[in-house]
Design a protein around this motif. Structure first.
Motif, PDB file in Angstrom:
ATOM      1  N   TYR A 110       0.858  -1.182   0.000  1.00 25.53           N
ATOM      2  CA  TYR A 110       0.000   0.000   0.000  1.00 25.53           C
ATOM      3  C   TYR A 110       0.896   1.235   0.000  1.00 25.53           C
ATOM      4  N   MET A 111       0.644   2.152  -0.918  1.00 28.45           N
ATOM      5  CA  MET A 111       1.522   3.315  -1.085  1.00 28.45           C
ATOM      6  C   MET A 111       1.532   4.204   0.160  1.00 28.45           C
ATOM      7  N   LYS A 112       0.377   4.393   0.815  1.00 33.13           N
ATOM      8  CA  LYS A 112       0.271   5.313   1.948  1.00 33.13           C
ATOM      9  C   LYS A 112       0.473   4.620   3.297  1.00 33.13           C
ATOM     10  N   PHE A 113       0.947   3.372   3.261  1.00 33.74           N
ATOM     11  CA  PHE A 113       1.051   2.637   4.516  1.00 33.74           C
ATOM     12  C   PHE A 113       2.112   3.234   5.440  1.00 33.74           C
ATOM     13  N   LYS A 114       3.218   3.688   4.869  1.00 35.71           N
ATOM     14  CA  LYS A 114       4.273   4.279   5.696  1.00 35.71           C
ATOM     15  C   LYS A 114       3.763   5.499   6.464  1.00 35.71           C
ATOM     16  N   GLU A 115       2.992   6.340   5.772  1.00 34.43           N
ATOM     17  CA  GLU A 115       2.461   7.536   6.434  1.00 34.43           C
ATOM     18  C   GLU A 115       1.444   7.168   7.505  1.00 34.43           C
ATOM     19  N   THR A 116       0.651   6.123   7.238  1.00 32.15           N
ATOM     20  CA  THR A 116      -0.318   5.674   8.235  1.00 32.15           C
ATOM     21  C   THR A 116       0.384   5.182   9.499  1.00 32.15           C
ATOM     22  N   MET A 117       1.471   4.429   9.306  1.00 33.20           N
ATOM     23  CA  MET A 117       2.224   3.940  10.453  1.00 33.20           C
ATOM     24  C   MET A 117       2.865   5.095  11.220  1.00 33.20           C
ATOM     25  N   ARG A 118       3.349   6.074  10.489  1.00 32.84           N
ATOM     26  CA  ARG A 118       3.949   7.246  11.158  1.00 32.84           C
ATOM     27  C   ARG A 118       2.911   7.957  12.032  1.00 32.84           C
ATOM     28  N   GLN A 119       1.685   8.113  11.522  1.00 32.57           N
ATOM     29  CA  GLN A 119       0.632   8.768  12.297  1.00 32.57           C
ATOM     30  C   GLN A 119       0.311   7.986  13.567  1.00 32.57           C
ATOM     31  N   LYS A 120       0.323   6.660  13.482  1.00 28.52           N
ATOM     32  CA  LYS A 120       0.065   5.843  14.669  1.00 28.52           C
ATOM     33  C   LYS A 120       1.147   6.051  15.730  1.00 28.52           C
ATOM     34  N   VAL A 121       2.396   6.118  15.274  1.00 26.91           N
ATOM     35  CA  VAL A 121       3.499   6.304  16.215  1.00 26.91           C
ATOM     36  C   VAL A 121       3.449   7.707  16.825  1.00 26.91           C
ATOM     37  N   GLU A 122       3.129   8.712  16.011  1.00 29.86           N
ATOM     38  CA  GLU A 122       3.021  10.085  16.525  1.00 29.86           C
ATOM     39  C   GLU A 122       1.908  10.193  17.561  1.00 29.86           C
ATOM     40  N   GLU A 123       0.788   9.504  17.342  1.00 30.42           N
ATOM     41  CA  GLU A 123      -0.296   9.509  18.322  1.00 30.42           C
ATOM     42  C   GLU A 123       0.166   8.917  19.648  1.00 30.42           C
ATOM     43  N   TYR A 124       1.032   7.911  19.573  1.00 33.46           N
ATOM     44  CA  TYR A 124       1.572   7.311  20.798  1.00 33.46           C
ATOM     45  C   TYR A 124       2.362   8.341  21.599  1.00 33.46           C
ATOM     46  N   PHE A 125       3.188   9.124  20.928  1.00 32.59           N
ATOM     47  CA  PHE A 125       3.986  10.123  21.637  1.00 32.59           C
ATOM     48  C   PHE A 125       3.149  11.319  22.085  1.00 32.59           C
ATOM     49  N   GLN A 126       2.102  11.637  21.348  1.00 35.86           N
ATOM     50  CA  GLN A 126       1.233  12.735  21.765  1.00 35.86           C
ATOM     51  C   GLN A 126       0.487  12.398  23.058  1.00 35.86           C
ATOM     52  N   ARG A 127       0.186  11.111  23.250  1.00 34.38           N
ATOM     53  CA  ARG A 127      -0.535  10.712  24.463  1.00 34.38           C
ATOM     54  C   ARG A 127       0.329  10.871  25.713  1.00 34.38           C
ATOM     55  N   GLN A 128       1.633  10.856  25.577  1.00 36.03           N
ATOM     56  CA  GLN A 128       2.509  10.976  26.736  1.00 36.03           C
ATOM     57  C   GLN A 128       3.409  12.209  26.643  1.00 36.03           C
ATOM     58  N   GLU A 129       2.970  13.221  25.841  1.00 40.65           N
ATOM     59  CA  GLU A 129       3.828  14.377  25.627  1.00 40.65           C
ATOM     60  C   GLU A 129       4.003  15.227  26.888  1.00 40.65           C
ATOM     61  N   ASN A 130       3.098  15.137  27.865  1.00 42.42           N
ATOM     62  CA  ASN A 130       3.228  15.917  29.096  1.00 42.42           C
ATOM     63  C   ASN A 130       3.558  15.058  30.311  1.00 42.42           C
ATOM     64  N   ASP A 131       3.944  13.803  30.076  1.00 43.00           N
ATOM     65  CA  ASP A 131       4.314  12.910  31.170  1.00 43.00           C
ATOM     66  C   ASP A 131       5.829  12.942  31.330  1.00 43.00           C
ATOM     67  N   PHE A 132       6.282  13.750  32.310  1.00 46.01           N
ATOM     68  CA  PHE A 132       7.715  13.897  32.518  1.00 46.01           C
ATOM     69  C   PHE A 132       8.325  12.563  32.948  1.00 46.01           C
ATOM     70  N   GLY A 133       9.450  12.227  32.322  1.00 48.55           N
ATOM     71  CA  GLY A 133      10.209  11.049  32.726  1.00 48.55           C
ATOM     72  C   GLY A 133       9.584   9.724  32.379  1.00 48.55           C
ATOM     73  N   LYS A 134       8.528   9.680  31.559  1.00 50.86           N
ATOM     74  CA  LYS A 134       7.877   8.422  31.231  1.00 50.86           C
ATOM     75  C   LYS A 134       8.715   7.642  30.222  1.00 50.86           C
ATOM     76  N   THR A 135       8.980   6.406  30.522  1.00 50.85           N
ATOM     77  CA  THR A 135       9.829   5.564  29.684  1.00 50.85           C
ATOM     78  C   THR A 135       9.140   5.257  28.360  1.00 50.85           C
ATOM     79  N   VAL A 136       9.911   5.313  27.269  1.00 50.13           N
ATOM     80  CA  VAL A 136       9.419   4.894  25.954  1.00 50.13           C
ATOM     81  C   VAL A 136       9.647   3.388  25.864  1.00 50.13           C
ATOM     82  N   VAL A 137       8.571   2.640  25.961  1.00 46.82           N
ATOM     83  CA  VAL A 137       8.658   1.182  26.069  1.00 46.82           C
ATOM     84  C   VAL A 137       8.745   0.569  24.675  1.00 46.82           C
ATOM     85  N   TYR A 138       9.792  -0.226  24.498  1.00 46.47           N
ATOM     86  CA  TYR A 138      10.012  -0.891  23.206  1.00 46.47           C
ATOM     87  C   TYR A 138       8.829  -1.780  22.849  1.00 46.47           C
ATOM     88  N   GLY A 139       8.342  -2.527  23.840  1.00 50.85           N
ATOM     89  CA  GLY A 139       7.263  -3.470  23.561  1.00 50.85           C
ATOM     90  C   GLY A 139       5.974  -2.792  23.150  1.00 50.85           C
TER      91      GLY A 139
END
Length: 684
Positions: free
Chosen positions: A602-631
Motif C-alpha cells: 500500500y503506497m500510503k502505509f508508511k504515512e499511516t504507520m507514522r501517524q500511529k506512532v506520533e499519536e503514541y507520543f502525543q498521548r505521553q507528551e506531558n508525562d515527565f520522565g515516562k519511559t518509551v517502552v520498546y514493547g
C-alpha cells in the motif's frame, strides 16, 4: 480544626429528668415527684429558664461574626461599581476629559475613572513588516509576526501628528482564548515582564524613543493602556503619515500577543455618581496656597475651603482665584497670610448638594445614629466632617471604621451601614460623639450589580468635548451589590481552604500553576534520588519541580523571566530551610527504524504507520520522565492491518540524560519529554 461547641444540648424534658434524679440524694424527705407537687412546678420553671439561657448562649450574633472575620483579616465588601470601556469618535477639537466626566446609559450615570487628553488625530492603519491592517474591531493578528522574527516591531500610523508635551493613551485589547489561561497579574510591583517594549517616533530622520512611557499591559500580556508623552513634534513619513513604532527589544513570550483592537479614543468609565469630593493640599512658608485639581466636579461644581490649624479645620471666608490650565483647575487663596507652612482641604459638591450635604447637628450624646437618606450611597470613599462643640466653627475630619472595638475616647470615628444608609458614632468611651454640624465631605452613589449594562447602551455624554459618537462596544462588568454576611463567610471559608503555603509536593505544584502572569501547561515534582549520580550538580535534598510553559510553538523552553516569577511566587510560601530547584523540560528526540513484512503493498502505509506512532507520543507528551517502552511500540505496529511480521525494530534517542535499557526501552531523565524526531521503515 477545632470541633464545634454546642451549648444548647439539652431539651426541657432532659433537664427535668436529671433534676428529679438528684432529689433523693439532696433531700430524702421529698417523696412526691408528681406534677401536682409545688416543688416539681418550681423545678419545671427553673428548667424552662435554663433551656432559654442555653439557647441564647449557643447563638452568635452578626456583630460577633463581623469581629471574628476581622480577626481573620476579612470584612464585608461594599458596593462595587461596574466598569466599561467607551469608544468616542471624531471629537470636534482636541482637549482634556477630566476625571468624573459624565456619560449615560439611558438614565444610568457613568464617570471617567481618570483625567486624560483626547487627541483629534486618529489611526489610519497598522503595519507589521510588509503586512498592513486597517483600523477595525476584531483585527486578530500577531502583533510582531512570528516568535522567531529577528527584529520585530509594530507600526501605528496616524493621519495627523500627536500633540507634544501632553500624555496620550493607547488602548490595546488582546486575544486570550487559549487552551491554557494566563494567570492574572496580582502582585504588579514584583512581576517581571516577559518582554521589553520600547515606543519610538521619527525625529531628525530616525526613530528615537519617546521621552516617557508607562506600560499598563505588562508587555502586552493583559488588556490595558500604554501611556506616553512626546517632547518634540512628530516628523511625517514620505506618504504623509505619522508613525509610532513599537519595538520588541527582548522577548520570552510563550505565545506571540494577538491584537484584537487598538484605539486612541478609548475611555474607561465606572458606574457611579460623585456627589462631593474632598482634596487635601499643603503649602510652604511664604508661598500663596494653591491647589491644582483634575476633576469634572472641580470645574463645574461649588467649593469650600478649610484651613487646618492645630488639627482643627477652620472655614476660609476670603477670596479665591480660580482658573483652568492644561487640563487642571487651579484654586489660589488670595487673602491668606502664608507666613508659615500649612495644610488645608477643599470640598467640591454639586449645586443640589448645597443643603443635602449638611446631614444633621450632633447632640453630644453617646451612640448617635442618623439616616442620610441618599439612595445607593457607597461606603468606600466616604468622608465626614463634624464639629466637636456646637457653634465653634472648628471641624474635624472623622475616620470610617468597621467597628468601635479598637477606638479610644479621643478618636473621631464613625460607622456607615450601606444596607440601612445610617451613620453611627461612638459612645464617648469607644469613639467620640459629635456635638455640632455634621457635613458629608466626600461621597458617591452606585447601582452595584444593576450597573452591568449591555453593550451599545452608553451612548450619551455631557463632557466639555462634543463627540459625534459615544458607545460601549462590550458589556459592562464587575458591578456587585454589598456583600452579605453569609457571602463573606463563604468567601472566607474558600480562602482558608486555598493553598497559601507550600508543605507537600502537591502544594508546590498548585502554587506554581497559579504564578501571576504565566501560562503553565504542566508542572510536576520529581524525585532525583535515582538520578543524582549522573547529575552531580543537583541536590537530592531540594524540592525539584519540572515546569513546562504553554506555547503555540513546539517544545517551548523555560526562560529566565519565567524562572524568576516562579521563584518569587514560592519564596515567601515555602517552609524555612527548604530549597527549591526549578527545571525546564528536556526534550528527548526518539528515532525509530522498522522492517515490516506485509501481505500486500500500500503506497500510503508508511504515512499511516507514522501517524500511529506520533499519536503514541502525543498521548505521553506531558508525562515527565515516562519511559518509551520498546514493547508498546512493537505491539502498536504488529496489530496494524496487513502487517504480517515485524522483522526488526530499533529505537534510538537524542538529548541529555536519556539511556537505553537491556530490553531496548528508552529511559528518560525525570524532566524528560519524548517526541518523535525521525521515523523510517522498510516494507517488504
Amino acid at each position: 480544626m477545632l470541633p464545634p461547641i454546642t451549648l444548647d444540648d439539652e431539651q426541657f424534658e432532659e433537664i427535668i429528668d436529671k433534676a428529679r434524679k438528684l432529689i433523693p440524694n439532696l433531700y430524702p424527705e421529698w417523696t412526691d415527684y408528681n406534677y401536682h407537687d409545688p416543688g416539681i412546678t418550681i423545678l419545671e420553671l427553673l428548667a424552662w429558664l435554663k433551656e432559654i439561657q442555653q439557647f441564647y448562649m449557643d447563638q452568635i450574633g452578626s456583630e460577633h461574626i463581623r469581629r471574628y472575620l476581622l480577626l481573620l483579616g476579612e470584612k464585608q465588601e461594599g458596593v462595587i461599581p461596574a466598569k466599561a470601556m467607551v469608544s468616542v469618535k471624531e471629537p470636534d477639537r482636541a482637549g482634556w476629559i477630566l476625571k468624573g466626566s459624565p456619560f449615560y446609559a439611558g438614565k444610568i450615570p457613568f464617570e471617567t475613572m481618570v483625567s486624560r487628553y483626547i487627541t483629534k488625530s486618529n489611526i489610519s492603519r497598522i503595519a507589521v513588516k510588509d503586512k498592513t491592517y486597517t483600523l477595525q474591531r476584531n483585527l486578530h493578528f500577531p502583533m510582531f509576526g512570528s516568535l522567531k522574527n529577528p527584529k520585530p516591531y509594530l507600526d501605528i500610523c496616524f493621519f495627523a501628528p500627536l500633540e507634544k508635551k501632553v500624555e496620550h493613551q493607547l488602548y490595546f485589547r488582546l486575544f486570550h482564548d487559549y487552551e491554557v489561561k494566563r494567570n492574572p497579574i496580582i502582585d504588579r510591583e514584583n512581576f517581571i515582564p516577559l518582554a521589553d517594549i520600547e515606543i519610538a517616533y521619527r525625529l531628525e530622520g530616525r526613530f528615537l524613543p519617546v521621552e516617557w512611557q508607562q506600560d499598563k499591559t505588562y508587555g502586552f500580556l493583559e488588556d490595558g493602556f500604554i501611556n506616553l508623552r512626546l517632547e518634540n513634534d512628530m516628523e511625517p513619513e514620505t506618504n504623509g503619515e505619522y508613525v509610532l513604532r513599537i519595538f520588541l527589544r527582548e522577548s520570552q513570550y510563550e505565545v506571540m500577543p494577538i491584537l484584537e483592537e487598538i484605539s486612541v479614543h478609548e475611555l474607561e468609565v465606572g458606574q457611579l455618581h460623585t456627589l462631593c469630593e474632598c482634596h487635601r493640599w499643603n503649602w510652604r512658608k511664604g508661598e500663596r496656597p494653591t491647589i491644582a485639581v483634575k476633576t469634572f466636579l472641580a470645574m463645574s461644581g461649588r467649593y469650600e475651603v478649610y484651613i487646618d490649624k492645630e488639627a482643627k479645620l477652620l472655614p476660609y471666608n476670603g477670596s479665591i482665584k480660580k482658573w483652568e490650565e492644561q487640563g487642571k483647575i487651579f484654586f489660589a487663596l488670595t487673602e491668606f497670610d502664608s507666613q508659615e507652612a500649612g495644610t488645608g482641604i477643599i470640598l467640591f459638591f454639586e449645586e443640589e448638594m448645597e443643603t443635602i450635604r449638611f446631614l444633621s447637628i450632633g447632640d453630644g450624646l453617646p451612640e448617635q445614629e442618623l439616616e442620610i437618606g441618599i439612595e445607593g450611597l457607597c461606603r468606600d470613599g466616604m468622608k465626614i466632617l463634624a464639629e466637636l462643640e456646637e457653634g465653634s466653627g472648628l471641624f474635624h475630619e472623622w475616620t470610617q471604621v468597621e467597628d468601635f472595638s479598637c477606638c479610644h475616647p479621643e478618636n473621631c470615628c464613625y460607622i456607615f451601614d450601606e444596607e440601612q444608609g445610617r451613620l453611627k458614632f461612638g459612645d464617648g468611651i469607644r469613639g467620640q460623639a459629635p456635638e455640632g454640624k455634621i457635613i458629608l465631605a466626600a461621597a458617591h452613589t452606585s447601582l452595584g450589580k444593576r450597573g452591568n449594562v449591555k453593550a451599545e447602551t452608553i451612548t450619551d455624554n455631557r463632557t466639555i468635548l462634543d463627540f459625534q459618537t459615544v458607545i460601549n462596544q462590550e458589556d459592562a462588568w464587575g458591578g456587585r451589590d454589598k456583600e452579605t454576611l453569609e457571602e463573606c463567610q463563604t468567601r472566607m471559608h474558600k480562602k482558608l481552604k486555598q493553598i497559601q503555603r507550600a508543605v507537600t509536593y502537591e502544594d508546590y505544584e498548585l502554587l506554581v500553576k497559579r504564578t501571576p502572569g504565566l501560562m503553565i501547561e504542566k508542572v510536576k515534582s520529581v524525585c532525583l534520588s535515582s538520578y543524582i549520580k549522573s547529575q552531580k550538580s543537583l541536590d537530592s535534598e531540594k524540592v525539584t519541580l519540572v515546569v513546562k510553559p504553554y506555547s503555540t510553538e513546539a517544545r517551548p523552553k523555560l526562560g529566565s523571566a519565567y524562572l524568576e516569577n516562579i521563584r518569587n511566587m514560592l519564596e515567601f510560601r515555602r517552609l524555612i530551610g527548604t530549597k527549591v530547584s526549578i527545571l525546564g523540560p528536556e526534550y528527548i528526540g526518539i528515532i525509530i527504524f522498522a522492517e515490516i513484512e506485509m501481505d500486500s503493498y500500500y503506497m500510503k502505509f508508511k504515512e499511516t504507520m507514522r501517524q500511529k506512532v506520533e499519536e503514541y507520543f502525543q498521548r505521553q507528551e506531558n508525562d515527565f520522565g515516562k519511559t518509551v517502552v520498546y514493547g508498546e511500540i512493537y505491539g502498536l505496529l504488529d496489530v496494524m492491518k496487513h502487517v504480517v511480521k515485524i522483522k526488526s525494530l530499533s529505537l534510538d534517542s537524542q538529548g541529555n540524560g536519556a539511556r537505553r535499557s537491556r530490553n531496548g526501552d528508552i529511559i528518560l531523565p525525570p524532566n524528560g519529554l519524548a517526541y518523535l524526531k525521525e521515523w523510517d521503515c522498510m516494507v517488504s
